[in-house]
Motif scaffolding. Structure first.
Motif, PDB file in Angstrom:
ATOM      1  N   PHE B  79       0.835  -1.195   0.000  1.00  0.00           N
ATOM      2  CA  PHE B  79       0.000   0.000   0.000  1.00  0.00           C
ATOM      3  C   PHE B  79       0.869   1.244   0.000  1.00  0.00           C
ATOM      4  N   VAL B  80       1.909   1.233   0.805  1.00  0.00           N
ATOM      5  CA  VAL B  80       2.788   2.391   0.894  1.00  0.00           C
ATOM      6  C   VAL B  80       3.475   2.658  -0.443  1.00  0.00           C
ATOM      7  N   LEU B  81       3.960   1.609  -1.081  1.00  0.00           N
ATOM      8  CA  LEU B  81       4.640   1.780  -2.367  1.00  0.00           C
ATOM      9  C   LEU B  81       3.710   2.391  -3.407  1.00  0.00           C
ATOM     10  N   ARG B  82       2.519   1.822  -3.521  1.00  0.00           N
ATOM     11  CA  ARG B  82       1.624   2.228  -4.607  1.00  0.00           C
ATOM     12  C   ARG B  82       0.864   3.501  -4.299  1.00  0.00           C
ATOM     13  N   ASP B  83       0.290   3.552  -3.095  1.00  0.00           N
ATOM     14  CA  ASP B  83      -0.666   4.621  -2.795  1.00  0.00           C
ATOM     15  C   ASP B  83      -0.079   5.783  -2.027  1.00  0.00           C
ATOM     16  N   ARG B  84       1.140   5.640  -1.546  1.00  0.00           N
ATOM     17  CA  ARG B  84       1.767   6.771  -0.871  1.00  0.00           C
ATOM     18  C   ARG B  84       2.999   7.272  -1.613  1.00  0.00           C
ATOM     19  N   LEU B  85       3.691   6.356  -2.287  1.00  0.00           N
ATOM     20  CA  LEU B  85       4.912   6.759  -2.987  1.00  0.00           C
ATOM     21  C   LEU B  85       4.747   6.788  -4.500  1.00  0.00           C
ATOM     22  N   GLY B  86       3.568   6.415  -4.991  1.00  0.00           N
ATOM     23  CA  GLY B  86       3.333   6.490  -6.430  1.00  0.00           C
ATOM     24  C   GLY B  86       4.122   5.479  -7.238  1.00  0.00           C
ATOM     25  N   LYS B  91       2.385  -4.461  -8.374  1.00  0.00           N
ATOM     26  CA  LYS B  91       0.934  -4.602  -8.590  1.00  0.00           C
ATOM     27  C   LYS B  91       0.249  -5.295  -7.431  1.00  0.00           C
ATOM     28  N   VAL B  92      -1.064  -5.112  -7.369  1.00  0.00           N
ATOM     29  CA  VAL B  92      -1.842  -5.786  -6.329  1.00  0.00           C
ATOM     30  C   VAL B  92      -2.715  -6.858  -6.974  1.00  0.00           C
ATOM     31  N   GLY B  93      -2.578  -8.079  -6.508  1.00  0.00           N
ATOM     32  CA  GLY B  93      -3.339  -9.186  -7.098  1.00  0.00           C
ATOM     33  C   GLY B  93      -4.298  -9.842  -6.134  1.00  0.00           C
ATOM     34  N   CYS B  94      -3.890  -9.957  -4.857  1.00  0.00           N
ATOM     35  CA  CYS B  94      -4.739 -10.719  -3.943  1.00  0.00           C
ATOM     36  C   CYS B  94      -4.669 -10.248  -2.498  1.00  0.00           C
ATOM     37  N   GLU B  95      -3.636  -9.534  -2.121  1.00  0.00           N
ATOM     38  CA  GLU B  95      -3.429  -9.062  -0.747  1.00  0.00           C
ATOM     39  C   GLU B  95      -3.353 -10.200   0.259  1.00  0.00           C
ATOM     40  N   ARG B  96      -2.971 -11.383  -0.195  1.00  0.00           N
ATOM     41  CA  ARG B  96      -2.880 -12.490   0.757  1.00  0.00           C
ATOM     42  C   ARG B  96      -1.761 -13.466   0.463  1.00  0.00           C
ATOM     43  N   GLY B  97      -0.766 -13.005  -0.298  1.00  0.00           N
ATOM     44  CA  GLY B  97       0.405 -13.848  -0.506  1.00  0.00           C
ATOM     45  C   GLY B  97       0.156 -15.078  -1.354  1.00  0.00           C
ATOM     46  N   CYS B 102       2.823  -8.764  -6.253  1.00  0.00           N
ATOM     47  CA  CYS B 102       3.412  -7.679  -5.468  1.00  0.00           C
ATOM     48  C   CYS B 102       4.860  -7.975  -5.082  1.00  0.00           C
ATOM     49  N   THR B 103       5.498  -8.911  -5.771  1.00  0.00           N
ATOM     50  CA  THR B 103       6.864  -9.284  -5.394  1.00  0.00           C
ATOM     51  C   THR B 103       7.812  -8.106  -5.511  1.00  0.00           C
ATOM     52  N   VAL B 104       8.558  -7.875  -4.450  1.00  0.00           N
ATOM     53  CA  VAL B 104       9.647  -6.903  -4.439  1.00  0.00           C
ATOM     54  C   VAL B 104      10.866  -7.643  -3.889  1.00  0.00           C
ATOM     55  N   LEU B 105      12.012  -7.002  -3.956  1.00  0.00           N
ATOM     56  CA  LEU B 105      13.179  -7.588  -3.299  1.00  0.00           C
ATOM     57  C   LEU B 105      13.371  -6.897  -1.953  1.00  0.00           C
ATOM     58  N   ILE B 106      13.544  -7.685  -0.920  1.00  0.00           N
ATOM     59  CA  ILE B 106      13.902  -7.141   0.393  1.00  0.00           C
ATOM     60  C   ILE B 106      15.246  -7.760   0.739  1.00  0.00           C
ATOM     61  N   GLN B 111      10.127 -11.184  -1.948  1.00  0.00           N
ATOM     62  CA  GLN B 111       9.086 -11.358  -0.938  1.00  0.00           C
ATOM     63  C   GLN B 111       7.833 -10.638  -1.393  1.00  0.00           C
ATOM     64  N   TYR B 112       6.730 -10.957  -0.745  1.00  0.00           N
ATOM     65  CA  TYR B 112       5.470 -10.324  -1.111  1.00  0.00           C
ATOM     66  C   TYR B 112       5.274  -9.045  -0.297  1.00  0.00           C
ATOM     67  N   ALA B 113       5.140  -7.932  -1.003  1.00  0.00           N
ATOM     68  CA  ALA B 113       4.950  -6.662  -0.303  1.00  0.00           C
ATOM     69  C   ALA B 113       3.601  -6.618   0.405  1.00  0.00           C
ATOM     70  N   CYS B 114       2.638  -7.417  -0.065  1.00  0.00           N
ATOM     71  CA  CYS B 114       1.311  -7.383   0.567  1.00  0.00           C
ATOM     72  C   CYS B 114       1.310  -8.070   1.915  1.00  0.00           C
ATOM     73  N   MET B 115       2.290  -8.912   2.179  1.00  0.00           N
ATOM     74  CA  MET B 115       2.358  -9.627   3.444  1.00  0.00           C
ATOM     75  C   MET B 115       3.410  -9.016   4.366  1.00  0.00           C
ATOM     76  N   THR B 116       3.921  -7.869   3.972  1.00  0.00           N
ATOM     77  CA  THR B 116       4.952  -7.196   4.755  1.00  0.00           C
ATOM     78  C   THR B 116       4.380  -5.904   5.294  1.00  0.00           C
ATOM     79  N   LEU B 117       4.379  -5.753   6.622  1.00  0.00           N
ATOM     80  CA  LEU B 117       3.933  -4.486   7.186  1.00  0.00           C
ATOM     81  C   LEU B 117       5.005  -3.436   6.917  1.00  0.00           C
ATOM     82  N   ALA B 118       4.584  -2.248   6.599  1.00  0.00           N
ATOM     83  CA  ALA B 118       5.555  -1.172   6.346  1.00  0.00           C
ATOM     84  C   ALA B 118       6.460  -0.966   7.553  1.00  0.00           C
TER      85      ALA B 118
END
Lengths: 776, 209, 326
Positions: B79-86, B91-97, B102-106, B111-118
């Motif tokens: 959410f932070v990446l897309r809706d706060r940082l533009g 992408k958002v597909g399911c919000e449940r891993g 929503c794969t990003v590199l950490i 890892q899934y950004a949707c399953m990671t709290l900011a």
């Protein structure tokens, strides 16, 4: 500007197609520069860089987030909606319910089935009950949870196999049968009587859910009385017309933009209630509203491929000639008329030669989400049954399955009363596919390997198909605009749903004008600024748009030739358009660079408009396909490994070989889903709710579920009659025969015929165990 | 219970919606190295808790740049990446891993950004699709996907590319089976897997040359 | 969407324990891959999340003086799957970890979390007021139970979703736990609560207790272990049926062995009847078949999952033979 400053053309002297005089269709391309090659997509950069703005990426200033509250029961009446707690939550800007007069618009599910947007009578789990708009999506979700609804829970039915029994709950007062369709030709009784071999069996495929990667939804924004909608859609004009009608607006006041979408497969051929809801929310708060469904919602209320219960009977002579086919089937399109048995019997009517055919299909209501067309509606289900019964027949006759198909290849469309196909590659698909697959040897090798005593068994299977349509057709309008420097703007209404439409169309312009594809600016899928097109689906986009684009490009050339004729003082008939230049035949002195044409520079542009003409009369334009697969079945655990697949496709001219192959592999992958992993499961007998509304429990094939060895073999057959591009559709035939081919391979491996999808370890173990029991 | 600090719905940066700041009188943001990761900004000492009505101050290192944000504890990195940082490449597909869009590199790992709290992503190195670009130029993995037509609708593609990138950073010369396994956390409903495998192979070759 | 919750990230184990003891809906956040999914689905409420990601004490792997291995509870699943020592000496655990979920979830999920994860029953996770969530009935018992248990069911009929738990039990692992009443050790085999004891609880951890580490004993000489999982899809899916094997071989005979099933019962299921059949005998097709049959002797299928009996028989047989041949 200097006209050699920009190297817009391929190279000098590379031939471009001849320009026909006005009123004459252009001749089929022969040797091509661009078309048919492997061309990476013209919008690939945008997609891999992340700069492509999908509708769910759209962000507008002051935008709010919308969410819909949905009925959790398969059948219920809403008695009372209490939004008092929800309204007070932080960030909540508005809550809409049926109590709001503004929300009481009529929503048309089907002819004779109009309900309110938030109709109190909810006939399926997932029906809209209320909606909110809030500062953040989390706050919108909180608000939904805070809305209190009193439901009167009503009796439900979610299994169409029970819905016609007496005492079944009624979805509508008129009873649960939507309709019954019948078809027959010849005399099936006589046909079965003269048969040497007759096989009959019941088959079932489970309901399938589209679930494209991008969620369904839109961003809605009002400027005064004008509404703009960015929607994840396969057809901006379809969204425009339904929204305008529903809200009582002129079309000119509704603009729908859909430059990109993250998949549809038929579930985005039309808007949803969410589109209208978003518009109403936006109007209420006077701010843009982004309303995208949650993933869970997309399992409930944006369409499905109906389940199919099929009884099929086939009869043939000793030599394999079919004498009779009988197909009795039922399906359900959910709680409203939505094509529960749409085109379900077409393959029986049309695919294999048979003089005597009888079909009967019954469409039944259940308290489930309404269906939407899903990639080749009706066909994969029918293929599951037809290809398996054909294999059974082959076995009884002692014939090779491929030989049996080859014995019954029609040259005409039997389902259309016998009008000829413009071209049919069915035979070649089967023949060449079998060869490429090494069918006979693989079959023997598998049989031999299975003697070894190992519990791992190998098998091969195949299936073929025709797709019901695939020739495209009017209406469509395209504009090609040549700028004074020779670069081009292509303006068309069609969406590119992932098949590579924009690339194919750019290739056509490039081929006709001799312009590099990178020099073509494409505008598409915007009702405000681009031309009219019907939704992209039905495998009709290429055959519809390609000839139209070609006509527009040809029209540009005609105008340039006219300009050159006037400027050179040469009759038009003596001039030849050569890409960068226009020259008189046999007089090298009389030539002019296109970009030097006075009139072009004065006007700034040369505009060509193309309109899609009609399809050939009294002929049918259809694509064909065949698929072959090899599997390994673990008879101890029921696991099936798909080892390899070969897909042959006859779709006329191959436009872009790279995207063509991608479609074939994609179709096979989707077919693996229907055949092996996907099923919609209701809590039948208890609550009637959907139990698998997430992507773990509703199982899409992953990268580890597809064979590493996949081959695409196009069967290219020139089809000058179909349209001036010679191309037929591809997107659907690629997924029709897959599941049936796998089932046939599993039978070949194990000797056990599994008649219900999906072929997962549950189903395989059940069948193997039952078979062992029967064998004692 | 929510504290109303006054409606304020412009994006001027003042007041920041209706939420109060994390009231941690005297709290310093502790810089603590824990297992190689620097834990910053989530207040350690004085105020040990951020309530659901408050915003946490976090600094997220995204594509090499620190981004200072106020986030609700429940806001996901996605959410932070897309809706706060533009950064809508992710992408958002399911919000449940369950899909991988929503794969990003950490720390270079997919890892899934949707399953990671900011708030949990603070102090870690986050790379998104945009971070693979070299100015306006595509990075080698992105180029490989383009050349091999490794997408159809393109929506799962950012996640696929990030998964491929993560795979290749850990294993520069994967076998065909390792590629399929490495990509098995990314759904493609269009079924472009075959071309995706080709792209990963091509990307590996590009990286080697 | 996630509901609102408070968040804290304590810097000591003691503080973490204190926080977790403070309320039933104060929950531990490790990798978060299961917790956030549950909160998204509204399975249970959370007033506060206590993140343990700052606790060094839960990190790291350490070879022990007695030849065993200590694995910090926060060790990621991927780290367990790829660790050379674990792959070598505790193959079942590495194989189990390698098949958990998806690559991305393996990077984020932890070994401790995998053991404590909540059930995956679609009624439990869905909008059904089921027994385990405090409701009055189990919806699976007479419902869509094709994925539910054939052994050990009572009141609740889930299958335990963990792959690493059966492997750890087969390998004889213990848990190190710290809590309000200090430290204790607990065999993994005693972690999970059978539903006939309490259908509302998954583990025997007390309020405030945290698993800090998993301890594996030194592998006995002649140990062969493996984990095999059967599922509909080859990624993400939990086991339809799975088996962890740990056999101590002695010149072709099985001195003793452990056979632990996933996807069979509400807790990881020690198949003691199967183990008895094999004890002291050679491992061949006949003994394997006999053991597999014995393992299913007490199976009580539900309406839609009878196939699991044949499936487990086949799976156990096949995996025993695979282990014999390798």
């Amino acid at each position: 500007m200097a006209d050699d400053q920009k190297d817009l053309y391929y190279t000098k002297d590379l031939p471009v197609p001849e320009t026909p005089p006005a009123g004459k269709e252009p001749a089929p391309w022969e040797k091509t520069n661009v078309i048919g090659k492997r061309k990476p997509r013209v919008d690939g950069y945008e997609r891999v860089s992340g700069t492509a703005v999908y509708p769910s990426d759209v962000t507008l200033p002051r935008m709010l987030y919308g969410a819909v509250l949905r009925c959790p029961h398969p059948h219920a009446k809403v008695r009372k909606v209490d939004i008092s707690a929800a309204e007070k939550l932080p960030g909540v800007r508005t809550v809409l319910t049926n109590d709001d007069p503004a929300a009481r618009v009529k929503w048309r599910w089907a002819k004779g089935h109009e309900v309110l947007l938030f109709d109190p009578h909810c006939r399926f789990e997932g029906e809209a009950v209320a909606a909110v708009a809030a500062d953040t999506p989390q706050q919108a979700s909180d608000a939904l949870h805070a809305i209190q609804v009193d439901y009167e829970i009503l009796p439900f039915v979610v299994d169409e196999r029970k819905a016609l029994e007496s005492g079944a709950a009624k979805v509508h007062s008129g009873g649960n049968q939507v309709k019954k369709d019948s078809y027959s030709r010849g005399d099936v009784a006589a046909g079965f009587a003269e048969a040497s071999a007759v096989r009959e069996r019941e088959f079932r495929t489970e309901a399938e859910l589209h679930t494209p990667l991008e969620l369904h939804g839109c961003v809605a924004n009002w400027d005064g009385d004008s509404l703009s909608i960015w929607e994840s859609t396969q057809g901006v004009y379809a969204v425009q017309s339904k929204v305008a009608k529903t809200l009582g607006l002129p079309l000119s006041k509704v603009r729908v933009i859909g430059h990109y979408l993250g998949g549809g497969f038929g579930s985005k051929l039309e808007p949803g209630k969410y589109t209208v809801i978003a518009a109403l929310l936006a109007k209420q708060v006077a701010r843009p509203v982004k309303l995208f469904l949650s993933r869970e919602e997309t399992f409930l209320c944006v369409g499905n491929r109906p389940p199919a219960n099929m009884k099929i009977k086939v009869g043939a002579k000793r030599d394999g000639t079919l004498t009779a086919l009988e197909f009795v089937a039922s399906g359900t399109g959910g709680a409203y008329p939505a094509g529960g048995t749409a085109i379900l019997d077409w393959l029986v009517r049309d695919l294999y030669t048979c003089a005597n055919v009888r079909c009967e299909t019954t469409d039944i209501f259940i308290n489930g989400g309404p269906a939407r067309p899903f990639r080749a509606p009706g066909h994969p289900q029918c293929s599951w049954a037809l290809e398996q019964i054909m294999d059974e027949l082959a076995e009884e006759l002692g014939m090779d399955p491929v030989e049996l198909r080859l014995k019954n290849i029609p040259k005409v469309s039997q389902g259309r009363g016998g009008i000829p196909y413009t071209t049919t590659g069915l035979e070649e698909c089967i023949r060449q596919g079998a060869e490429a697959f090494n069918w006979q040897q693989a079959r023997q090798a598998a049989q031999q390997a299975n003697q070894s005593g190992s519990h791992l068994k190998r098998g091969v299977g195949m299936g073929s198909c025709v797709w019901f349509v695939g020739g495209g057709g009017p209406p469509s309008t395209v504009i090609v605009k040549l700028f004074a420097d020779g670069s081009v703007n292509l303006n068309m209404g069609a969406s590119d749903i992932g098949t590579g439409t924009k690339t194919v169309m750019a290739m056509i312009v490039a081929e006709e004008l001799g312009v590099k594809p990178e020099m073509i600016q494409i505008e598409n899928a915007d009702t405000g600024t681009t031309q009219y097109a019907t939704p992209s689906g039905g495998s009709k986009t290429v055959p519809t748009e390609a000839p139209t684009v070609r006509l527009a490009a040809v029209e540009v050339k005609r105008q340039l030739l006219q300009m050159a004729a006037e400027e050179l003082g040469v009759p038009v008939e003596n001039l030849r358009f050569e890409g960068a230049t226009i020259a008189a035949q046999g007089d090298a002195d009389k030539s002019v660079k296109v970009t030097a044409l006075e009139q072009l520079n004065k006007r700034g542009v040369a505009v060509g408009v193309g309109h899609r003409g009609p399809n050939p009369e009294k002929k049918s334009v259809n694509p064909f396909a065949a698929q072959f697969c090899e599997v390994e079945v673990n008879t101890k655990t029921g696991e099936i490994k798909v080892l390899r697949f070969v897909g042959t496709n006859e779709s006329g001219r191959v436009m872009d070989r790279l995207t063509f192959d991608n479609q074939v592999f994609g179709g096979i992958t989707m077919g693996i889903g229907l055949g092996m992993t996907e099923f919609r499961q209701f809590d039948t007998g208890q609550t009637g709710k959907l139990v698998n509304k997430n992507w773990h429990d509703y199982k899409l094939p992953t990268a580890l579920d597809v064979p590493l060895q996949m081959t695409s073999l196009p069967i290219e057959m020139p089809d000058p009659e179909a349209n001036n591009a010679g191309a037929k559709g591809l997107g659907e035939p690629v997924t029709i025969p897959t599941a049936g081919a796998i089932a046939n391979a599993v039978y070949h491996a194990t000797g056990v015929r599994i008649t219900s999808s999906p072929l997962n370890p549950l189903q395989v173990m059940r069948s193997l165990t039952e078979n062992r029991r029967e064998e004692g | 219970m929510s504290k109303k600090t006054g409606e304020h719905d412009c994006a001027c940066g003042k007041g920041l919606t209706r939420r109060g700041f994390l009231s941690t009188a005297g709290a310093t943001t502790a810089m603590v190295a824990v297992g190689g990761r620097v834990n910053v900004n989530v207040a350690q000492a004085a105020a040990t808790e951020i309530t659901s009505e408050e915003m946490a101050k976090v600094t997220l290192e995204i594509n090499g740049r620190p981004q200072r944000l106020l986030v609700e504890p429940r806001w996901t990195l996605l959410f932070v990446l897309r809706d706060r940082l533009g950064l809508t490449g992710t992408k958002v597909g399911c919000e449940r891993g369950e899909c991988g869009a929503c794969t990003v590199l950490i720390d270079d790992r997919p890892q899934y950004a949707c399953m990671t709290l900011a708030v949990e992503a603070a102090g870690r190195k986050i790379t998104t699709l945009e971070g693979l670009m070299e100015g306006e130029q595509l990075g080698p993995t992105q180029e490989a996907f383009l050349e091999e037509d490794a997408f159809q609708c393109g929506y799962c593609t950012p996640g696929q590319i990030m998964a491929a990138e993560g795979l290749l950073r850990a294993n520069p010369a994967p076998t065909a089976e390792e590629i399929a396994t490495g990509m098995s956390g990314n759904l493609c409903r269009c079924g472009a897997y075959t071309h995706i495998f080709n792209a990963v192979k091509t990307a590996a070759e590009k990286n080697r040359s | 969407m996630l509901p609102g919750f408070n968040y804290t990230r304590p810097d000591t184990l003691k503080k973490a324990v204190k926080e977790l003891k403070s309320g039933e809906d104060v929950l531990l956040h490790a990798g978060g891959t299961d917790l956030l999914g549950c909160l998204h689905d509204g399975v249970f409420p959370a007033s506060k999340l206590v993140s343990v990601s700052a606790l060094e004490a839960l990190q790291g792997k350490k070879k022990l003086a007695d030849g065993g291995l200590k694995i910090g509870a926060l060790t990621t699943i991927r780290s367990v799957a790829t660790d050379a020592d674990i792959r070598n000496r505790y193959a079942a655990l590495a194989q189990a970890a390698a098949e958990v979920a998806s690559p991305q979830l393996r990077e984020q999920g932890t070994l401790g979390g995998n053991l404590c994860q909540k059930p995956r029953c679609w009624y439990y996770r869905g909008q059904f007021p089921c027994l385990r969530k405090g409701g009055r009935k189990c919806f699976a018992f007479k419902g869509q139970n094709q994925f539910h248990c054939i052994l050990g069911g009572s009141a609740c009929y889930i299958v335990h979703p963990s792959d690493t738990a059966p492997a750890l039990i087969a390998l004889g692992a213990d848990l190190q736990v710290t809590g309000p009443r200090g430290d204790r050790s607990l065999p993994v085999a005693e972690l999970h609560v059978p539903p006939n004891e309490d259908p509302r609880r998954e583990t025997f951890l007390e309020a405030g207790e945290i698993i800090t580490a998993i301890k594996l004993p030194k592998p006995p000489a002649g140990l062969k272990s493996s984990y095999r999982k059967v599922r509909a899809r080859q990624s993400w899916d939990f086991a339809v049926a799975g088996v962890a094997l740990a056999l101590v071989m002695d010149a072709g005979n099985i001195r003793h062995g452990r056979i632990v099933l996933s996807g069979a019962a509400p807790i990881p299921w020690r198949s003691e009847q199967a183990e008895k059949v094999l004890q002291g005998r050679p491992l061949n097709a006949d003994t394997a078949a006999e053991a597999a049959t014995a393992g299913m002797a007490d199976a009580r299928p539900l309406e839609h999952n009878e196939y699991k009996i044949a499936l487990f028989k086949g799976l156990i047989e096949e995996e025993l033979m695979n282990l014999a041949e390798n």
